[in-house]
Design an enzyme around this catalytic site. Structure first.
Site, PDB file in Angstrom:
ATOM      1  N   SER A  68       0.842  -1.185   0.000  1.00 53.59           N
ATOM      2  CA  SER A  68       0.000   0.000   0.000  1.00 53.59           C
ATOM      3  C   SER A  68       0.880   1.239   0.000  1.00 53.59           C
ATOM      4  O   SER A  68       1.966   1.239   0.577  1.00 53.59           O
ATOM      5  CB  SER A  68      -0.901  -0.008   1.236  1.00 53.59           C
ATOM      6  OG  SER A  68      -1.829   1.052   1.195  1.00 53.59           O
ATOM      7  N   ASP A  69       0.406   2.268  -0.669  1.00 49.80           N
ATOM      8  CA  ASP A  69       1.120   3.536  -0.677  1.00 49.80           C
ATOM      9  C   ASP A  69       0.085   4.652  -0.762  1.00 49.80           C
ATOM     10  O   ASP A  69      -0.968   4.476  -1.368  1.00 49.80           O
ATOM     11  CB  ASP A  69       2.096   3.634  -1.843  1.00 49.80           C
ATOM     12  CG  ASP A  69       3.048   4.795  -1.676  1.00 49.80           C
ATOM     13  OD1 ASP A  69       3.984   4.677  -0.858  1.00 49.80           O
ATOM     14  OD2 ASP A  69       2.851   5.830  -2.340  1.00 49.80           O
ATOM     15  N   GLN A  70       0.398   5.777  -0.157  1.00 51.04           N
ATOM     16  CA  GLN A  70      -0.571   6.874  -0.122  1.00 51.04           C
ATOM     17  C   GLN A  70       0.113   8.219  -0.356  1.00 51.04           C
ATOM     18  O   GLN A  70       1.235   8.435   0.103  1.00 51.04           O
ATOM     19  CB  GLN A  70      -1.260   6.912   1.236  1.00 51.04           C
ATOM     20  CG  GLN A  70      -2.318   7.991   1.366  1.00 51.04           C
ATOM     21  CD  GLN A  70      -2.904   8.032   2.753  1.00 51.04           C
ATOM     22  OE1 GLN A  70      -2.245   8.429   3.702  1.00 51.04           O
ATOM     23  NE2 GLN A  70      -4.149   7.616   2.870  1.00 51.04           N
ATOM     24  N   GLY A 105      -2.935   3.644  -2.973  1.00 47.61           N
ATOM     25  CA  GLY A 105      -2.717   2.495  -3.857  1.00 47.61           C
ATOM     26  C   GLY A 105      -2.724   1.230  -3.025  1.00 47.61           C
ATOM     27  O   GLY A 105      -2.200   1.212  -1.906  1.00 47.61           O
TER      28      GLY A 105
END
Length: 192
Positions: A68-70, A105
């Site tokens: 995960s990425d933000q 993401g």
């Protein structure tokens, strides 16, 4: 059931994933998170979420790996983690009375089959009008310097919001559980 691995060192993501009451382990991927030239915020978070999961695939065969990425976007520009009081104050004052969109993401990689599910979940925070004294009081109380947007939505930061909109409030904290459950179900994982 394949073992579940969270490709993250984030305490916030670990706490969110624990809500699903599934056993999991964590490992921090070592990837370059720099944006590529001309890459949109959506493309960036999708690429990084997948890269984080893939970075651990060789060392964790036979796992379901969550990446995960933000990023936070204000006025069309990515704003990162502030890391300092001064930068956080600058970010919050710039967001005063405006909307900040968080793009998260999410990737679920089956390292056994190589199949990867990938998505980007948006969530928008409409900020109250903030004066410098309120911003400084908040920052001294919560010190959200490791949070994109300079606030902790799961804490006192919610007092800075006028309203929110989006399909999954957990995406604001960094791991969209509703979409993750969809992905896990597609892999045959039953959620208690």
């Amino acid at each position: 059931m394949l073992p579940l691995l969270l490709a993250s060192s984030s305490v916030y993501r670990r706490e969110l994933l624990a809500r699903l009451q599934l056993p999991f382990t964590c490992s921090s991927p070592d990837i370059d998170e720099s944006p590529l030239a001309g890459e949109s915020a959506i493309e960036l978070v999708r690429r990084l979420a997948q890269a984080k999961a893939q970075a651990l695939a060789a060392s964790h065969p036979g796992h379901l790996i969550i990446g995960s990425d933000q990023v936070a976007v204000l006025d069309g520009k990515i704003i990162g983690k502030p890391h300092t009081f001064d930068k956080a104050r600058e970010q919050l004052l710039a967001a005063s009375g405006a909307s900040v969109t968080f793009l998260t993401g999410l990737a679920l990689l089956n390292s056994q089959s190589g199949h990867c599910q990938l998505d980007c979940i948006p969530f928008t925070v409409h900020m109250r009008t903030l004066d410098p004294a309120r911003v400084e009081h908040y920052l001294r109380a919560e010190q959200p310097y490791d949070c994109a947007g300079s606030f902790k939505a799961e804490g006192l930061g919610v007092s800075l919001f006028q309203r929110t909109e989006g399909p999954d409030a957990t995406s604001l904290v960094g791991l969209p559980l509703i979409r993750l459950v969809d992905m896990l179900l597609a892999e045959g994982i039953q959620i208690p």
